[in-house]
Design a protein around this motif. Structure first.
Motif, PDB file in Angstrom:
ATOM      1  N   GLY A 199    -101.158   8.166  84.512  1.00 17.66           N
ATOM      2  CA  GLY A 199    -101.690   9.414  83.973  1.00 17.66           C
ATOM      3  C   GLY A 199    -101.796  10.492  85.043  1.00 17.66           C
ATOM      4  O   GLY A 199    -101.434  11.655  84.824  1.00 17.66           O
ATOM      5  N   ASP A 200    -102.295  10.109  86.192  1.00 25.78           N
ATOM      6  CA  ASP A 200    -102.381  11.065  87.305  1.00 25.78           C
ATOM      7  C   ASP A 200    -100.994  11.572  87.690  1.00 25.78           C
ATOM      8  O   ASP A 200    -100.803  12.761  87.961  1.00 25.78           O
ATOM      9  CB  ASP A 200    -103.045  10.400  88.508  1.00 25.78           C
ATOM     10  CG  ASP A 200    -104.522  10.123  88.268  1.00 25.78           C
ATOM     11  OD1 ASP A 200    -105.096  10.755  87.362  1.00 25.78           O
ATOM     12  OD2 ASP A 200    -105.093   9.281  88.997  1.00 25.78           O
ATOM     13  N   ALA A 201    -100.009  10.652  87.681  1.00 29.93           N
ATOM     14  CA  ALA A 201     -98.643  11.050  88.041  1.00 29.93           C
ATOM     15  C   ALA A 201     -98.084  12.033  87.014  1.00 29.93           C
ATOM     16  O   ALA A 201     -97.417  13.017  87.371  1.00 29.93           O
ATOM     17  CB  ALA A 201     -97.747   9.810  88.139  1.00 29.93           C
ATOM     18  N   ALA A 202     -98.360  11.793  85.715  1.00 37.40           N
ATOM     19  CA  ALA A 202     -97.867  12.700  84.672  1.00 37.40           C
ATOM     20  C   ALA A 202     -98.499  14.084  84.795  1.00 37.40           C
ATOM     21  O   ALA A 202     -97.833  15.110  84.624  1.00 37.40           O
ATOM     22  CB  ALA A 202     -98.149  12.097  83.296  1.00 37.40           C
ATOM     23  N   ILE A 203     -99.800  14.117  85.105  1.00 35.05           N
ATOM     24  CA  ILE A 203    -100.481  15.413  85.273  1.00 35.05           C
ATOM     25  C   ILE A 203     -99.899  16.180  86.452  1.00 35.05           C
ATOM     26  O   ILE A 203     -99.635  17.379  86.380  1.00 35.05           O
ATOM     27  CB  ILE A 203    -101.987  15.174  85.439  1.00 35.05           C
ATOM     28  CG1 ILE A 203    -102.589  14.629  84.136  1.00 35.05           C
ATOM     29  CG2 ILE A 203    -102.696  16.460  85.849  1.00 35.05           C
ATOM     30  CD1 ILE A 203    -104.041  14.190  84.275  1.00 35.05           C
ATOM     31  N   TRP A 204     -99.704  15.480  87.551  1.00 35.93           N
ATOM     32  CA  TRP A 204     -99.127  16.151  88.728  1.00 35.93           C
ATOM     33  C   TRP A 204     -97.709  16.645  88.438  1.00 35.93           C
ATOM     34  O   TRP A 204     -97.317  17.722  88.887  1.00 35.93           O
ATOM     35  CB  TRP A 204     -99.110  15.167  89.902  1.00 35.93           C
ATOM     36  CG  TRP A 204    -100.411  15.124  90.651  1.00 35.93           C
ATOM     37  CD1 TRP A 204    -101.466  14.305  90.458  1.00 35.93           C
ATOM     38  CD2 TRP A 204    -100.781  15.995  91.740  1.00 35.93           C
ATOM     39  NE1 TRP A 204    -102.476  14.579  91.318  1.00 35.93           N
ATOM     40  CE2 TRP A 204    -102.091  15.615  92.140  1.00 35.93           C
ATOM     41  CE3 TRP A 204    -100.143  17.030  92.407  1.00 35.93           C
ATOM     42  CZ2 TRP A 204    -102.758  16.251  93.180  1.00 35.93           C
ATOM     43  CZ3 TRP A 204    -100.811  17.663  93.451  1.00 35.93           C
ATOM     44  CH2 TRP A 204    -102.108  17.290  93.829  1.00 35.93           C
ATOM     45  N   LEU A 205     -96.945  15.829  87.679  1.00 34.95           N
ATOM     46  CA  LEU A 205     -95.576  16.223  87.361  1.00 34.95           C
ATOM     47  C   LEU A 205     -95.558  17.481  86.487  1.00 34.95           C
ATOM     48  O   LEU A 205     -94.752  18.389  86.707  1.00 34.95           O
ATOM     49  CB  LEU A 205     -94.857  15.070  86.652  1.00 34.95           C
ATOM     50  CG  LEU A 205     -93.416  15.323  86.226  1.00 34.95           C
ATOM     51  CD1 LEU A 205     -92.535  15.580  87.449  1.00 34.95           C
ATOM     52  CD2 LEU A 205     -92.876  14.148  85.419  1.00 34.95           C
ATOM     53  N   THR A 206     -96.471  17.528  85.500  1.00 34.82           N
ATOM     54  CA  THR A 206     -96.489  18.648  84.558  1.00 34.82           C
ATOM     55  C   THR A 206     -97.045  19.925  85.172  1.00 34.82           C
ATOM     56  O   THR A 206     -96.481  21.017  85.011  1.00 34.82           O
ATOM     57  CB  THR A 206     -97.307  18.273  83.311  1.00 34.82           C
ATOM     58  OG1 THR A 206     -96.766  17.070  82.739  1.00 34.82           O
ATOM     59  CG2 THR A 206     -97.279  19.391  82.289  1.00 34.82           C
ATOM     60  N   LEU A 207     -98.139  19.795  85.877  1.00 32.07           N
ATOM     61  CA  LEU A 207     -98.845  20.974  86.368  1.00 32.07           C
ATOM     62  C   LEU A 207     -98.421  21.422  87.767  1.00 32.07           C
ATOM     63  O   LEU A 207     -98.681  22.564  88.152  1.00 32.07           O
ATOM     64  CB  LEU A 207    -100.356  20.712  86.364  1.00 32.07           C
ATOM     65  CG  LEU A 207    -100.971  20.387  85.007  1.00 32.07           C
ATOM     66  CD1 LEU A 207    -102.466  20.182  85.140  1.00 32.07           C
ATOM     67  CD2 LEU A 207    -100.672  21.510  84.004  1.00 32.07           C
ATOM     68  N   TYR A 208     -97.746  20.549  88.472  1.00 32.36           N
ATOM     69  CA  TYR A 208     -97.392  20.921  89.844  1.00 32.36           C
ATOM     70  C   TYR A 208     -95.896  20.805  90.117  1.00 32.36           C
ATOM     71  O   TYR A 208     -95.244  21.776  90.501  1.00 32.36           O
ATOM     72  CB  TYR A 208     -98.168  20.036  90.828  1.00 32.36           C
ATOM     73  CG  TYR A 208     -97.769  20.281  92.275  1.00 32.36           C
ATOM     74  CD1 TYR A 208     -98.229  21.395  92.961  1.00 32.36           C
ATOM     75  CD2 TYR A 208     -96.927  19.388  92.946  1.00 32.36           C
ATOM     76  CE1 TYR A 208     -97.853  21.629  94.278  1.00 32.36           C
ATOM     77  CE2 TYR A 208     -96.544  19.603  94.253  1.00 32.36           C
ATOM     78  CZ  TYR A 208     -97.010  20.731  94.924  1.00 32.36           C
ATOM     79  OH  TYR A 208     -96.632  20.957  96.210  1.00 32.36           O
TER      80      TYR A 208
END
Length: 243
Positions: A199-208
């Motif tokens: 989940g953390d990886a998906a958030i970083w991928l989407t937002l950053y």
């Protein structure tokens, strides 16, 4: 009388290190010796920990052989043993002769110092020179005396370097019962941790990562779009002429 320095090196496997250390300490004390040094640490042993390490024992020279036998009685196994006796008689004799010579020289210098001081015209430089020589000889005397005292101590008390380690055969044959509930809990914790990581990886991928990638690709996109437009205009201009 010969002067002999006895030294033993022994490795023991014991059933219970804590109890063995206590027993050995008491045994050495009863024999008139002492424990000079200990170095123990806890190590993994089955599902718990066990003590292992080393001891340095000082025991009366006449008790060395008997002490080695008693140490073996406290062990499951004696994996190694070495016993040496070094004759230091000649070394001690040389030190004794050197000491007598130094003491004789010191006595002569003291007599000389007394004579110089008694002279009416005694110079301070002469007195200081003799005094410095006396102090130098005194330092050498103390060094020789210290060496002789150390040898006397090594002769009177033999040294035993002892290594202790727990017996692996003391481990239980049947380990603790399997606990499925604990395994399930561990698996669920690992699953939740993995899902949180994803989940953390998906958030970083989407937002950053994606915005940064788009910004980095924008110049290249604009360049190719410009080349495409230019090429297209050139083709349009050349089409009527070809017709």
């Amino acid at each position: 009388l010969r002067k002999i320095v006895g030294t033993a090196n022994i490795d023991l496997v014991v059933r219970d290190t804590d109890e063995t250390v206590t027993a050995i300490t008491q045994m050495v004390t009863n024999a008139g010796g002492y424990v000079a040094d200990t170095n123990f640490y806890r190590t993994s042993f089955g599902e718990g920990t066990a003590l292992r390490g080393s001891m340095t024992l000082r025991v009366p020279a006449q008790s060395l052989d008997g002490m080695v036998e008693q140490l073996a009685e406290h062990a499951v196994e004696m994996t190694s043993q070495s016993l040496t006796r070094d004759d230091v008689t000649d070394q001690y004799t040389d030190l004794d002769a050197r000491l007598r010579n130094l003491e004789a020289t010191e006595a002569e210098l003291l007599q000389l110092l007394t004579e110089i001081r008694s002279k009416p015209g005694a110079k301070a430089e002469d007195i200081l020179t003799v005094h410095r020589n006396i102090m130098e000889i005194r330092g050498q005397i103390e060094q020789v005396q210290g060496r002789m005292v150390m040898l006397d101590n090594l002769v009177a008390l033999s040294t035993i370097h002892l290594s202790l380690r727990p017996d692996t055969s003391a481990l239980p044959i049947v380990e603790a019962k399997w606990r499925p509930s604990a395994t399930v809990s561990d698996a669920l914790r690992a699953l939740v941790s993995s899902m949180q990581t994803l989940g953390d990886a998906a958030i970083w991928l989407t937002l950053y990562a994606l915005p940064v990638l788009l910004v980095l690709m924008l110049p290249a996109v604009l360049f190719f779009w410009f080349v495409y437009v230019v090429v297209r205009r050139i083709r349009r201009r050349s089409s009527p002429q070809t017709a």
